[in-house]
Motif scaffolding. Sequence first.
Motif, PDB file in Angstrom:
ATOM      1  N   THR A 155       0.804  -1.225   0.000  1.00 47.73           N
ATOM      2  CA  THR A 155       0.000   0.000   0.000  1.00 47.73           C
ATOM      3  C   THR A 155       0.834   1.271   0.000  1.00 47.73           C
ATOM      4  OG1 THR A 155      -0.169  -0.074   2.409  1.00 47.73           O
ATOM      5  CG2 THR A 155      -1.936  -1.124   1.159  1.00 47.73           C
ATOM      6  N   ALA A 156       2.039   1.192   0.532  1.00 51.15           N
ATOM      7  CA  ALA A 156       2.913   2.364   0.620  1.00 51.15           C
ATOM      8  C   ALA A 156       4.347   1.942   0.315  1.00 51.15           C
ATOM      9  CB  ALA A 156       2.805   2.999   2.008  1.00 51.15           C
ATOM     10  N   PRO A 157       4.648   1.648  -0.952  1.00 50.60           N
ATOM     11  CA  PRO A 157       5.975   1.123  -1.285  1.00 50.60           C
ATOM     12  C   PRO A 157       7.133   2.054  -0.924  1.00 50.60           C
ATOM     13  CG  PRO A 157       4.678   1.534  -3.277  1.00 50.60           C
ATOM     14  CD  PRO A 157       3.778   1.737  -2.109  1.00 50.60           C
ATOM     15  N   LEU A 158       6.943   3.354  -1.070  1.00 55.27           N
ATOM     16  CA  LEU A 158       8.021   4.281  -0.721  1.00 55.27           C
ATOM     17  C   LEU A 158       8.333   4.197   0.773  1.00 55.27           C
ATOM     18  CD1 LEU A 158      10.038   6.471  -1.486  1.00 55.27           C
ATOM     19  CD2 LEU A 158       8.212   8.161  -1.164  1.00 55.27           C
ATOM     20  N   ARG A 159       7.303   4.110   1.581  1.00 57.30           N
ATOM     21  CA  ARG A 159       7.477   4.005   3.025  1.00 57.30           C
ATOM     22  C   ARG A 159       8.288   2.749   3.373  1.00 57.30           C
ATOM     23  NH1 ARG A 159       1.909   4.252   5.898  1.00 57.30           N
ATOM     24  NH2 ARG A 159       1.896   6.224   4.799  1.00 57.30           N
ATOM     25  N   ALA A 160       7.942   1.636   2.773  1.00 59.29           N
ATOM     26  CA  ALA A 160       8.653   0.385   3.035  1.00 59.29           C
ATOM     27  C   ALA A 160      10.100   0.471   2.533  1.00 59.29           C
ATOM     28  CB  ALA A 160       7.926  -0.781   2.385  1.00 59.29           C
ATOM     29  N   ASP A 161      10.293   1.049   1.356  1.00 51.83           N
ATOM     30  CA  ASP A 161      11.646   1.182   0.805  1.00 51.83           C
ATOM     31  C   ASP A 161      12.525   2.065   1.690  1.00 51.83           C
ATOM     32  OD1 ASP A 161      10.853  -0.430  -1.275  1.00 51.83           O
ATOM     33  OD2 ASP A 161      10.885   1.153  -2.797  1.00 51.83           O
ATOM     34  N   VAL A 162      11.966   3.156   2.167  1.00 49.83           N
ATOM     35  CA  VAL A 162      12.723   4.054   3.051  1.00 49.83           C
ATOM     36  C   VAL A 162      13.154   3.308   4.307  1.00 49.83           C
ATOM     37  CG1 VAL A 162      12.497   6.062   4.572  1.00 49.83           C
ATOM     38  CG2 VAL A 162      11.792   6.235   2.184  1.00 49.83           C
ATOM     39  N   LEU A 163      12.258   2.546   4.902  1.00 51.35           N
ATOM     40  CA  LEU A 163      12.588   1.801   6.119  1.00 51.35           C
ATOM     41  C   LEU A 163      13.688   0.781   5.838  1.00 51.35           C
ATOM     42  CD1 LEU A 163      11.646   1.636   9.102  1.00 51.35           C
ATOM     43  CD2 LEU A 163      10.270  -0.324   8.408  1.00 51.35           C
ATOM     44  N   ARG A 174       8.361   9.805   5.426  1.00 48.19           N
ATOM     45  CA  ARG A 174       8.020   8.407   5.163  1.00 48.19           C
ATOM     46  C   ARG A 174       8.667   7.476   6.193  1.00 48.19           C
ATOM     47  NH1 ARG A 174       5.109  11.086   3.383  1.00 48.19           N
ATOM     48  NH2 ARG A 174       4.568  11.507   1.238  1.00 48.19           N
ATOM     49  N   LEU A 175       9.875   7.810   6.631  1.00 50.76           N
ATOM     50  CA  LEU A 175      10.536   7.021   7.667  1.00 50.76           C
ATOM     51  C   LEU A 175       9.742   7.095   8.975  1.00 50.76           C
ATOM     52  CD1 LEU A 175      12.889   5.320   8.712  1.00 50.76           C
ATOM     53  CD2 LEU A 175      14.161   7.459   9.088  1.00 50.76           C
ATOM     54  N   ALA A 176       9.320   8.285   9.346  1.00 49.83           N
ATOM     55  CA  ALA A 176       8.529   8.455  10.578  1.00 49.83           C
ATOM     56  C   ALA A 176       7.198   7.701  10.478  1.00 49.83           C
ATOM     57  CB  ALA A 176       8.283   9.934  10.847  1.00 49.83           C
ATOM     58  N   GLU A 177       6.577   7.739   9.307  1.00 44.12           N
ATOM     59  CA  GLU A 177       5.319   7.018   9.116  1.00 44.12           C
ATOM     60  C   GLU A 177       5.527   5.503   9.251  1.00 44.12           C
ATOM     61  OE1 GLU A 177       3.373  10.220   5.963  1.00 44.12           O
ATOM     62  OE2 GLU A 177       4.219   8.345   5.209  1.00 44.12           O
ATOM     63  N   ALA A 178       6.600   4.998   8.642  1.00 42.26           N
ATOM     64  CA  ALA A 178       6.888   3.564   8.704  1.00 42.26           C
ATOM     65  C   ALA A 178       7.179   3.141  10.141  1.00 42.26           C
ATOM     66  CB  ALA A 178       8.078   3.225   7.797  1.00 42.26           C
ATOM     67  N   ARG A 179       7.998   3.912  10.824  1.00 43.96           N
ATOM     68  CA  ARG A 179       8.307   3.603  12.224  1.00 43.96           C
ATOM     69  C   ARG A 179       7.043   3.666  13.076  1.00 43.96           C
ATOM     70  NH1 ARG A 179      13.501   4.139  14.484  1.00 43.96           N
ATOM     71  NH2 ARG A 179      12.499   5.211  16.225  1.00 43.96           N
ATOM     72  N   GLY A 180       6.184   4.629  12.783  1.00 43.52           N
ATOM     73  CA  GLY A 180       4.927   4.757  13.517  1.00 43.52           C
ATOM     74  C   GLY A 180       4.025   3.549  13.327  1.00 43.52           C
ATOM     75  N   GLU A 181       3.971   3.030  12.104  1.00 46.60           N
ATOM     76  CA  GLU A 181       3.175   1.829  11.825  1.00 46.60           C
ATOM     77  C   GLU A 181       3.693   0.636  12.614  1.00 46.60           C
ATOM     78  OE1 GLU A 181       1.909   0.223   7.946  1.00 46.60           O
ATOM     79  OE2 GLU A 181       2.220   2.271   7.201  1.00 46.60           O
ATOM     80  N   ILE A 182       5.003   0.469  12.619  1.00 47.58           N
ATOM     81  CA  ILE A 182       5.605  -0.652  13.349  1.00 47.58           C
ATOM     82  C   ILE A 182       5.355  -0.472  14.847  1.00 47.58           C
ATOM     83  CG2 ILE A 182       7.760  -1.866  13.894  1.00 47.58           C
ATOM     84  CD1 ILE A 182       6.929  -2.196  10.950  1.00 47.58           C
ATOM     85  N   GLU A 234       6.083   5.950  19.781  1.00 48.77           N
ATOM     86  CA  GLU A 234       7.140   6.489  18.930  1.00 48.77           C
ATOM     87  C   GLU A 234       7.291   7.954  19.272  1.00 48.77           C
ATOM     88  OE1 GLU A 234       9.222   5.015  17.201  1.00 48.77           O
ATOM     89  OE2 GLU A 234       9.965   6.396  15.722  1.00 48.77           O
ATOM     90  N   ARG A 235       8.492   8.320  19.710  1.00 47.08           N
ATOM     91  CA  ARG A 235       8.736   9.723  20.110  1.00 47.08           C
ATOM     92  C   ARG A 235       8.637  10.648  18.955  1.00 47.08           C
ATOM     93  NH1 ARG A 235      14.381   8.644  21.852  1.00 47.08           N
ATOM     94  NH2 ARG A 235      14.077   6.501  22.245  1.00 47.08           N
TER      95      ARG A 235
END
Length: 135
Positions: free
Chosen positions: A67-75, A118-126, A134-135
Amino acid sequence: MDRLLESWARWLSAGRTVELGGGASMLARLIDNKGELNFGSGGGGSYEPRDTLEGRVEILVYEMAKTAPLRADVLRLEYSAGCQRVAVARGWKRYTPGQDQLSHALLLGVSLRTYRTRLAEARGEIAAEFGMSER
């Protein structure tokens, strides 16, 4: 959160993965096995149970990529966790893991601000999945 994601990255770099959705694609198997295909189940495989923390993170990132390939790639790039998959999928001929955020952003064709978002979003999802703040 960082400890969990670093553990996931080490887990992947040790060649471990989880069997996803009835088996990984041919390309995923080639990448995971460094160019060799193994169709048998003759033991000694590197597939792990889905209930390990690292396995759960990998499944979350795999699902995130749908659903969010850029987010996953950034992580993946940020933690050098399966980053060669990103390089292959994006057609990068030469990629060296462990680059800084600006280099990764440029490779992905996004601004540094977008990369960090996108990194913050990915970390937030995890974090949400594991009930962490997540701070």
